[in-house]
Design an enzyme around this catalytic site. Structure first.
Site, short mmCIF file in Angstrom:
data_model
loop_
_atom_site.label_atom_id
_atom_site.label_comp_id
_atom_site.label_asym_id
_atom_site.label_seq_id
_atom_site.Cartn_x
_atom_site.Cartn_y
_atom_site.Cartn_z
CG HIS A 126 -0.11 0.12 2.53
ND1 HIS A 126 0.33 -0.98 3.22
CD2 HIS A 126 0.35 1.20 3.21
CE1 HIS A 126 1.01 -0.59 4.28
NE2 HIS A 126 1.05 0.73 4.30
CG ASP A 210 9.51 16.86 1.94
OD1 ASP A 210 8.72 16.70 0.98
OD2 ASP A 210 10.75 16.94 1.80
CG PHE A 213 3.36 9.94 -1.09
CD1 PHE A 213 2.45 9.72 -0.07
CD2 PHE A 213 3.55 11.24 -1.57
CE1 PHE A 213 1.72 10.78 0.47
CE2 PHE A 213 2.82 12.29 -1.03
CZ PHE A 213 1.90 12.05 -0.01
CG HIS A 214 7.46 4.41 0.88
ND1 HIS A 214 7.28 5.49 1.70
CD2 HIS A 214 7.45 3.32 1.68
CE1 HIS A 214 7.17 5.08 2.95
NE2 HIS A 214 7.27 3.75 2.97
CB SER A 216 6.88 -1.04 2.72
OG SER A 216 7.07 0.23 3.31
#
Length: 271
Positions: A126, A210, A213-214, A216
Site C-alpha cells: 500500500h 515532506d 510516498f512509497h 514498502s
C-alpha cells in the site's frame, strides 16, 4: 537517503464486561432474600443487554486476545503502548498485486538478503496517507464518516513507483526497502491534505510535512540502513530498471482509499 515511515502497530481494544450475579437467595435459607422483596424484584426485572452492545465487547475482546501476539511477531516493537479501548488506525491506498510484481519482489528481496539476511518480504502492499494513530472505540464511526465526506469528490488517478529507497520507522526499530513514487506526488498530497483535516478534527497527529510516498517491499528488525544503502540500493535500482515488465507493473491506478481501525476495514471508492 533514509526517510521516516509510518509506524505500523497492532490494533488493540477491548473492554471486558463483568457478568452480573443472579439476584435473590434461597427462600428456604435464613440468609436468602424473602419472596417479593425489592432485592428479588430488581433481579427479576433486569433487562437484557442489547445485542449491539454485546457485539461491541466481543469485537474488543477478540482484538485483545490477538494484540500481544501480533505485536511480538518477528521481534517487532509496538509504536505506542497497548491500552484498553485504543484502536490503532491507518488510512492508505491498497495496491492490488499482479503476478509480475511478485516476480520483481522476489528478485529484489533475494538480492537484498545477500546484504541483510533477515529481510522479510511484505505480504500486503500500500501507500500510506496517514500515520498510525489511536482512536477510541466510540470515535471510529464519526471518524470514518468524516473521511467519507472529505474524500467523496476525488477521482481515480495513476502514479509511478519505481525508485528504490531505504526507510526506517519513527523509533528506528525496523528498516524497510521500498519503491518511492516518482509521478503522481501532487495527487497524493491532495489526498493527504483531506486526511489531515480529519485528523485535526479529532486532535490526532497529521502526516509528515515532506512525505516520501512509497510501497514498502520488505522489512527487518533494527536500524540497518547502513547495510542497505549505497551499493546494495544501487544494485536493487538496477534490477528495477532492467526488469522487463517494470513500466507496466509499477504504474498503478488507484481506485479506492481504505481505513483500517483495529479489526475493521472501511473503503472509500474514488470516482
Amino acid at each position: 537517503m533514509r526517510a521516516a515511515l509510518v509506524g505500523y502497530s497492532s490494533s488493540e481494544e477491548e473492554e471486558e464486561e463483568e457478568g452480573g450475579r443472579k439476584g435473590g437467595g434461597d427462600p428456604a435459607s435464613p440468609r436468602g432474600s424473602p419472596r417479593g422483596s425489592p432485592r428479588a424484584s430488581t433481579a427479576r426485572a433486569r433487562l437484557p443487554v442489547p445485542e449491539s452492545v454485546l457485539a461491541m465487547f466481543r469485537e474488543q475482546e477478540e482484538e485483545e486476545r490477538g494484540a500481544e501476539d501480533r505485536a511480538k511477531h518477528g521481534g517487532r516493537v509496538r509504536c505506542f503502548p497497548h491500552e484498553r479501548g485504543n484502536w490503532a488506525t491507518h488510512v492508505y491506498l491498497p495496491y492490488k498485486v499482479q503476478e509480475e510484481f511478485l516476480e520483481l519482489l522476489d528478485l529484489l528481496v533475494s538480492h537484498a538478503r545477500t546484504y541483510v539476511s533477515s529481510l522479510t518480504a511484505m505480504e500486503e502492499f500500500h501507500i500510506s496517507l496517514s500515520q498510525s494513530v489511536v482512536l477510541r472505540y466510540h470515535w471510529i464511526n464519526p471518524f470514518v464518516q468524516s473521511l467519507k465526506e472529505r474524500l467523496a469528490s476525488y477521482d481515480r488517478f495513476f502514479c509511478v513507483a519505481n525508485q528504490m529507497k531505504v526507510y526506517t520507522n519513527q523509533n528506528k526499530t525496523r528498516t524497510f526497502i521500498g519503491l518511492e513514487v516518482s509521478a503522481g506526488h501532487f495527487q497524493l498530497l491532495e489526498l493527504v491534505s483531506e486526511v489531515d483535516k480529519v485528523m485535526e478534527e479529532f486532535d490526532l497527529p497529521t502526516f509528515y510535512k515532506d512525505p516520501s510516498f512509497h510501497i514498502s517491499l520488505a522489512w527487518c528488525v533494527g536500524d540497518l540502513t547502513g547495510s542497505l544503502e549505497g551499493q546494495c540500493l544501487q544494485e536493487l535500482q538496477d534490477i528495477v530498471d532492467r526488469f522487463e515488465d517494470s513500466a507496466l507493473v509499477l504504474r498503478v491506478q488507484w481506485e479506492q482509499i481504505r481505513c483500517k481501525s483495529g479489526n475493521k476495514f472501511f473503503s472509500f471508492p474514488l470516482r
